[in-house]
Design an enzyme around this catalytic site. Structure first.
Site, mmCIF file in Angstrom:
data_model
loop_
_atom_site.group_PDB
_atom_site.id
_atom_site.type_symbol
_atom_site.label_atom_id
_atom_site.label_comp_id
_atom_site.label_asym_id
_atom_site.label_seq_id
_atom_site.Cartn_x
_atom_site.Cartn_y
_atom_site.Cartn_z
ATOM 1 N N TYR A 111 34.360 18.265 65.666
ATOM 2 C CA TYR A 111 32.976 17.788 65.808
ATOM 3 C C TYR A 111 32.975 16.337 66.279
ATOM 4 C CZ TYR A 111 28.133 16.660 64.795
ATOM 5 O OH TYR A 111 26.827 16.250 64.923
ATOM 6 N N HIS B 55 31.884 14.430 70.139
ATOM 7 C CA HIS B 55 30.873 13.380 70.217
ATOM 8 C C HIS B 55 31.445 12.042 70.697
ATOM 9 C CE1 HIS B 55 28.347 16.127 67.936
ATOM 10 N NE2 HIS B 55 27.340 15.361 68.265
ATOM 11 N N TYR C 258 20.038 6.451 68.086
ATOM 12 C CA TYR C 258 20.427 7.771 67.596
ATOM 13 C C TYR C 258 21.829 7.676 67.007
ATOM 14 C CZ TYR C 258 20.512 12.949 67.768
ATOM 15 O OH TYR C 258 20.548 14.296 67.466
ATOM 16 N N TRP D 69 24.670 22.004 75.488
ATOM 17 C CA TRP D 69 25.296 21.278 74.376
ATOM 18 C C TRP D 69 25.256 22.113 73.097
ATOM 19 C CZ3 TRP D 69 28.402 17.280 73.690
ATOM 20 C CH2 TRP D 69 28.529 16.731 72.400
ATOM 21 N N TRP D 70 24.099 22.687 72.805
ATOM 22 C CA TRP D 70 23.988 23.518 71.608
ATOM 23 C C TRP D 70 25.008 24.653 71.639
ATOM 24 C CZ3 TRP D 70 17.982 24.421 71.360
ATOM 25 C CH2 TRP D 70 17.361 23.266 70.881
#
Length: 104
Positions: A18, A22, A41, A76-77
């Site tokens: 993960y 990113h 963000y 992306w999802w």
């Protein structure tokens, strides 16, 4: 500016993956987020509970909601759906948090 906070989770064996995905996020996704009024963000990982805490400042709910309809967000999802719980449309399972306190 509106502040939003939300909680998601990551599969226990996928913390490193993960974070890897990113670092950095796709430049085209960052561009879309900024173009849709997202600022400051950030996502934090609670490794013990496998929880993700997201925080973002947005210009409007409509702009923020529109991000989900973009091609890059949809891709992306799908790209992230194997490392975290996802809904049938591949969006991350998440809960929006209710604001309680803010000190400026």
């Amino acid at each position: 500016m509106l502040r939003k906070a939300f909680v998601m989770s990551v599969f226990p064996a996928c913390h490193d993956e993960y974070q890897h995905r990113h670092n950095p996020i796709w430049p085209e996704l960052a561009k879309v987020l900024k173009a849709h009024g997202a600022h400051h963000y950030s996502i934090f990982l609670d490794e013990k509970r496998h929880l993700l805490f997201g925080y973002v400042e947005i210009e409007s709910e409509a702009q923020w909601d529109a991000v989900a309809q973009t091609d890059v967000c949809q891709r992306w999802w799908k790209h992230m759906s194997d490392v975290m719980p996802a809904n049938p449309d591949n969006s991350p399972v998440s809960d929006v948090l209710k604001p309680v306190f803010y000190l400026d």
